[in-house]
Scaffold this motif. Sequence first.
Motif, PDB file in Angstrom:
ATOM      1  N   ILE A  76       0.730  -1.289   0.532  1.00  0.00           N
ATOM      2  CA  ILE A  76      -0.188   0.155   0.029  1.00  0.00           C
ATOM      3  C   ILE A  76       0.576   1.346   0.210  1.00  0.00           C
ATOM      4  O   ILE A  76       0.655   2.255  -0.729  1.00  0.00           O
ATOM      5  CB  ILE A  76      -0.807   0.135   0.811  1.00  0.00           C
ATOM      6  N   VAL A 129       1.245   3.982  -2.928  1.00  0.00           N
ATOM      7  CA  VAL A 129       0.926   6.293  -2.796  1.00  0.00           C
ATOM      8  C   VAL A 129       2.517   6.684  -3.115  1.00  0.00           C
ATOM      9  O   VAL A 129       2.419   7.148  -3.984  1.00  0.00           O
ATOM     10  CB  VAL A 129       1.258   5.940  -1.123  1.00  0.00           C
ATOM     11  N   SER A 153       6.361   7.603   8.472  1.00  0.00           N
ATOM     12  CA  SER A 153       5.402   8.140   8.565  1.00  0.00           C
ATOM     13  C   SER A 153       5.459   9.878   7.970  1.00  0.00           C
ATOM     14  O   SER A 153       4.817  10.576   7.801  1.00  0.00           O
ATOM     15  CB  SER A 153       4.942   8.423  10.071  1.00  0.00           C
ATOM     16  N   ALA A 204      -3.896  13.509   0.302  1.00  0.00           N
ATOM     17  CA  ALA A 204      -4.595  12.651   1.314  1.00  0.00           C
ATOM     18  C   ALA A 204      -4.194  11.149   0.739  1.00  0.00           C
ATOM     19  O   ALA A 204      -4.202   9.995   1.894  1.00  0.00           O
ATOM     20  CB  ALA A 204      -6.196  12.776  -0.587  1.00  0.00           C
ATOM     21  N   LEU A 205      -3.388  10.596   0.200  1.00  0.00           N
ATOM     22  CA  LEU A 205      -3.564   9.409  -0.554  1.00  0.00           C
ATOM     23  C   LEU A 205      -1.709   9.356   0.681  1.00  0.00           C
ATOM     24  O   LEU A 205      -2.020   8.454   0.887  1.00  0.00           O
ATOM     25  CB  LEU A 205      -2.520   8.941  -1.494  1.00  0.00           C
ATOM     26  N   TYR A 206      -1.223  10.450   0.564  1.00  0.00           N
ATOM     27  CA  TYR A 206      -0.423  10.497   1.428  1.00  0.00           C
ATOM     28  C   TYR A 206      -0.519   9.974   3.030  1.00  0.00           C
ATOM     29  O   TYR A 206       0.142   9.427   3.744  1.00  0.00           O
ATOM     30  CB  TYR A 206       1.011  11.756   1.581  1.00  0.00           C
ATOM     31  N   VAL A 207      -1.137  10.687   3.234  1.00  0.00           N
ATOM     32  CA  VAL A 207      -1.986  10.872   4.854  1.00  0.00           C
ATOM     33  C   VAL A 207      -2.481   9.186   4.708  1.00  0.00           C
ATOM     34  O   VAL A 207      -2.491   8.598   5.971  1.00  0.00           O
ATOM     35  CB  VAL A 207      -3.062  11.624   5.026  1.00  0.00           C
ATOM     36  N   PHE A 208      -3.585   8.414   4.143  1.00  0.00           N
ATOM     37  CA  PHE A 208      -3.929   6.995   4.114  1.00  0.00           C
ATOM     38  C   PHE A 208      -2.565   6.468   4.337  1.00  0.00           C
ATOM     39  O   PHE A 208      -2.763   5.149   5.220  1.00  0.00           O
ATOM     40  CB  PHE A 208      -4.710   6.811   3.128  1.00  0.00           C
ATOM     41  N   ALA A 209      -1.861   6.730   3.642  1.00  0.00           N
ATOM     42  CA  ALA A 209      -0.699   5.627   3.672  1.00  0.00           C
ATOM     43  C   ALA A 209       0.450   5.304   5.156  1.00  0.00           C
ATOM     44  O   ALA A 209       0.499   4.473   5.247  1.00  0.00           O
ATOM     45  CB  ALA A 209       0.542   5.611   2.499  1.00  0.00           C
TER      46      ALA A 209
END
Length: 218
Positions: A47, A51, A119, A213-218
């Motif tokens: 995942i 990303v 992170s 948004a994808l970075y935050v999800f990853a």
Amino acid sequence: PKQAVADDHSPSHPSAAAAAAAAGAKSQESVSVWKLLSHPATWAIIIVNIVNHWGYFIYLNWMPSYFSKALGFDLRSSSFLSLLPWLVMAVGSSAAGFLADSLIAAGNSVTLVRKAVQSVSMLIPAAALLILANPAITPPVAVAAMTIALGVTSLGQAGFVANMSDIAPKQAGQMFGLCNTFGCLSGIMGVLSVGFVVEATGSFVPVFQITAALYVFA
């Protein structure tokens, strides 16, 4: 002669020991893709790889167009400024390894270091992309934000990339190939998607918002 044959096949004979060692190594290293995919840790890396490559391929393919079309730089300026973030990324990739090794040597657990570095490598670029999503952004701020986004992302080399060897040291090559397959497919889709989004909206703003948004999800 019978004794000689027996000696050739005895466990203590050098050739037999070598054959047994080779068979043992092969049995340890031969792990199916489905076995790797059965572990949650593998999917976590996949995942993050998806990303990471989504953003990476977008930067690689669309950064010159962004500098030229959105910020109004000429071809020479946009070419030079497009190189700057990659130079920072090259330095960051090497620095990431030294940073992670130093933190681990200081007594921090490998898991904590991998998660912390990963992170940071996603959340700071997400913030930089949200700055880029501001339609009123000035060219100097845009160049700085893009450099930060791409440069800090390179810390992931000491995060999800190194983590492949942590969780599957004997199958690190398999893990890298498997995860990169998903990542490259994501990158291809990302490049195509940006083309459609920019054509439909006339702006890179939605691209930056989606990627953040994808970075935050990853």
